[in-house]
Scaffold this active site. Sequence first.
Site, PDB file in Angstrom:
ATOM      1  N   ALA A  94       1.818  -4.237   5.329  1.00  0.00           N
ATOM      2  CA  ALA A  94       2.451  -4.816   4.148  1.00  0.00           C
ATOM      3  C   ALA A  94       3.201  -3.687   3.442  1.00  0.00           C
ATOM      4  O   ALA A  94       2.872  -2.504   3.632  1.00  0.00           O
ATOM      5  CB  ALA A  94       1.388  -5.415   3.239  1.00  0.00           C
ATOM      6  N   GLY A 153      -1.202  -5.041   7.773  1.00  0.00           N
ATOM      7  CA  GLY A 153      -0.663  -6.397   7.895  1.00  0.00           C
ATOM      8  C   GLY A 153      -0.007  -6.649   9.248  1.00  0.00           C
ATOM      9  O   GLY A 153       0.101  -7.804   9.678  1.00  0.00           O
ATOM     10  N   GLU A 175      -2.791  -7.535  11.491  1.00  0.00           N
ATOM     11  CA  GLU A 175      -3.254  -8.867  11.061  1.00  0.00           C
ATOM     12  C   GLU A 175      -2.296  -9.961  11.524  1.00  0.00           C
ATOM     13  O   GLU A 175      -2.723 -11.053  11.915  1.00  0.00           O
ATOM     14  CB  GLU A 175      -3.421  -8.884   9.538  1.00  0.00           C
ATOM     15  CG  GLU A 175      -4.591  -8.003   9.088  1.00  0.00           C
ATOM     16  CD  GLU A 175      -4.610  -7.765   7.589  1.00  0.00           C
ATOM     17  OE1 GLU A 175      -3.596  -7.300   7.039  1.00  0.00           O
ATOM     18  OE2 GLU A 175      -5.645  -8.035   6.957  1.00  0.00           O
ATOM     19  N   GLU A 232      -6.170   0.296   5.669  1.00  0.00           N
ATOM     20  CA  GLU A 232      -6.176  -0.043   4.245  1.00  0.00           C
ATOM     21  C   GLU A 232      -7.142   0.769   3.391  1.00  0.00           C
ATOM     22  O   GLU A 232      -6.805   1.160   2.281  1.00  0.00           O
ATOM     23  CB  GLU A 232      -6.478  -1.548   4.058  1.00  0.00           C
ATOM     24  CG  GLU A 232      -5.324  -2.463   4.428  1.00  0.00           C
ATOM     25  CD  GLU A 232      -5.353  -2.919   5.874  1.00  0.00           C
ATOM     26  OE1 GLU A 232      -6.047  -2.285   6.695  1.00  0.00           O
ATOM     27  OE2 GLU A 232      -4.668  -3.908   6.191  1.00  0.00           O
TER      28      GLU A 232
HETATM   29  N1  CO8 Z   1       5.231  -0.011   3.500  1.00  0.00           N
HETATM   30  C1  CO8 Z   1       6.403   0.459   3.006  1.00  0.00           C
HETATM   31  N2  CO8 Z   1       7.188   1.356   3.654  1.00  0.00           N
HETATM   32  C2  CO8 Z   1       6.760   1.783   4.856  1.00  0.00           C
HETATM   33  C3  CO8 Z   1       5.550   1.334   5.427  1.00  0.00           C
HETATM   34  C4  CO8 Z   1       4.769   0.395   4.696  1.00  0.00           C
HETATM   35  N3  CO8 Z   1       3.633  -0.121   5.175  1.00  0.00           N
HETATM   36  N4  CO8 Z   1       5.390   1.957   6.606  1.00  0.00           N
HETATM   37  C5  CO8 Z   1       6.456   2.743   6.776  1.00  0.00           C
HETATM   38  N5  CO8 Z   1       7.285   2.657   5.730  1.00  0.00           N
HETATM   39  C6  CO8 Z   1       8.566   3.342   5.503  1.00  0.00           C
HETATM   40  C7  CO8 Z   1       8.339   4.798   5.104  1.00  0.00           C
HETATM   41  O1  CO8 Z   1       8.068   4.889   3.726  1.00  0.00           O
HETATM   42  C8  CO8 Z   1       9.666   5.404   5.490  1.00  0.00           C
HETATM   43  O2  CO8 Z   1      10.627   5.089   4.504  1.00  0.00           O
HETATM   44  P1  CO8 Z   1      11.702   6.187   4.031  1.00  0.00           P
HETATM   45  O3  CO8 Z   1      12.510   6.484   5.262  1.00  0.00           O
HETATM   46  O4  CO8 Z   1      12.477   5.494   2.959  1.00  0.00           O
HETATM   47  O5  CO8 Z   1      10.921   7.371   3.578  1.00  0.00           O
HETATM   48  C9  CO8 Z   1      10.065   4.653   6.748  1.00  0.00           C
HETATM   49  O6  CO8 Z   1       9.280   3.451   6.737  1.00  0.00           O
HETATM   50  C10 CO8 Z   1       9.750   5.403   8.007  1.00  0.00           C
HETATM   51  O7  CO8 Z   1       8.380   5.761   7.964  1.00  0.00           O
HETATM   52  P2  CO8 Z   1       7.850   7.267   8.192  1.00  0.00           P
HETATM   53  O8  CO8 Z   1       8.909   8.260   7.799  1.00  0.00           O
HETATM   54  O9  CO8 Z   1       6.526   7.379   7.518  1.00  0.00           O
HETATM   55  O10 CO8 Z   1       7.711   7.290   9.777  1.00  0.00           O
HETATM   56  P3  CO8 Z   1       6.702   8.156  10.624  1.00  0.00           P
HETATM   57  O11 CO8 Z   1       7.113   8.011  12.037  1.00  0.00           O
HETATM   58  O12 CO8 Z   1       6.583   9.540  10.077  1.00  0.00           O
HETATM   59  O13 CO8 Z   1       5.257   7.447  10.418  1.00  0.00           O
HETATM   60  C11 CO8 Z   1       3.749   5.583  10.252  1.00  0.00           C
HETATM   61  C12 CO8 Z   1       5.057   6.157  10.875  1.00  0.00           C
HETATM   62  C13 CO8 Z   1       2.564   6.363  10.801  1.00  0.00           C
HETATM   63  C14 CO8 Z   1       3.642   4.118  10.670  1.00  0.00           C
HETATM   64  C15 CO8 Z   1       3.805   5.728   8.712  1.00  0.00           C
HETATM   65  O14 CO8 Z   1       5.035   5.199   8.255  1.00  0.00           O
HETATM   66  C16 CO8 Z   1       2.694   5.035   8.004  1.00  0.00           C
HETATM   67  O15 CO8 Z   1       1.572   5.530   7.984  1.00  0.00           O
HETATM   68  N6  CO8 Z   1       2.980   3.852   7.380  1.00  0.00           N
HETATM   69  C17 CO8 Z   1       2.027   3.126   6.601  1.00  0.00           C
HETATM   70  C18 CO8 Z   1       1.025   2.438   7.499  1.00  0.00           C
HETATM   71  C19 CO8 Z   1      -0.021   1.713   6.670  1.00  0.00           C
HETATM   72  O16 CO8 Z   1      -0.813   2.305   5.979  1.00  0.00           O
HETATM   73  N7  CO8 Z   1      -0.007   0.368   6.794  1.00  0.00           N
HETATM   74  C20 CO8 Z   1      -0.934  -0.459   6.082  1.00  0.00           C
HETATM   75  C21 CO8 Z   1      -0.368  -0.866   4.784  1.00  0.00           C
HETATM   76  S1  CO8 Z   1      -1.527  -1.765   3.793  1.00  0.00           S
HETATM   77  C22 CO8 Z   1      -1.505  -3.315   4.439  1.00  0.00           C
HETATM   78  O17 CO8 Z   1      -0.841  -3.620   5.372  1.00  0.00           O
HETATM   79  C23 CO8 Z   1      -2.400  -4.296   3.762  1.00  0.00           C
HETATM   80  C24 CO8 Z   1      -2.196  -5.703   4.244  1.00  0.00           C
HETATM   81  C25 CO8 Z   1      -2.856  -6.657   3.333  1.00  0.00           C
HETATM   82  C26 CO8 Z   1      -2.205  -6.672   2.004  1.00  0.00           C
HETATM   83  C27 CO8 Z   1      -2.935  -7.496   1.024  1.00  0.00           C
HETATM   84  C28 CO8 Z   1      -2.328  -7.313  -0.342  1.00  0.00           C
HETATM   85  C29 CO8 Z   1      -3.197  -7.676  -1.429  1.00  0.00           C
END
Ligand code: CO8
Length: 257
Positions: free
Chosen positions: A63, A108, A111, A131
Amino acid sequence: MYNFLKIENNGAICTLTINAPKSLNALNSTILNEMNDALDNLPKDCRCLIITGEGEKSFVAGADISEMATLNEQQGYEFGKRGAAVFRKIETLEIPVIAAVNGFALGGGCELAMACDIRICSANAKFGQPEVGLGIIPGFSGTYRLAKLIGMGMAKQLVYTAKVIKSDEALRIGLVNAVYEQADLMAEAMKLAESICANAPVAVAYAKQCINEEYDLAADEAIDFESRMFGKCFVTEDQKNGMAAFLNKGKCEFQGK
Ligand code: CO8
């Protein structure tokens, strides 16, 4: 028609691609709303849906963390409900849904894949529920579906540790059914969809309903539910034509009636 989705129609097989590669296809409210609309408006002749992500890096990286960062309790509840409702719609869609996981399936994203009937992935795919490392829990029904799919012990380990696993481990624990080279993933997803579409659509829909609904029922209720659905098959033309074709040593082109 959509800002963040691509919908392609290939005969009876539809492909929905989440198309926000700059943010690794992270799910924001707009994408969730678009998915909801797309699911409501699939072509009538669609017999199997494939869900994938744009690019070769990410299926869905979770998400959208930037949208979630400032939510209060009520807004968190509403955002969780919104995603969970879309995923439940996928799970209960009449037709089978295949997740073709082409890279990161985190939070997400994992999921979403779990709400689909079948998961296959590319060799570079990575799965996880990160998460708790962000101070939240899986909120799009991950705590519910992960334990169902891979068992409670492994589900708890993945959720509590927030560990990200590679495709070979996902295959080993039964989170995906098969791993392919990235270049072959969509062709393999199409092949799988075609093999489903060759069968009687109403029977496939009934089978999906049975497997989904019986899981949460007691044995006697589940078996009775299946018997009733089995009976309903004999009202369909597909049953008559399918069995007649077999007895005449022919092949049936099912009409889905
Ligand atoms: N949300 C928003 N932006 C994201 C997300 C995300 N989940 N994942 C990646 N991005 C964005 C980055 O911020 C980045 O943006 P920018 O270029 O503007 O800086 C762009 O995508 C590229 O990402 P990275 O530079 O980080 O790329 P890397 O190759 O270095 O890393 C990863 C890739 C490992 C996937 C890394 O991006 C990462 O760890 N992302 C987050 C993963 C995460 O924690 N996901 C879980 C999120 S929580 C969730 O899903 C909860 C679901 C239920 C919600 C219920 C709500 C109440």
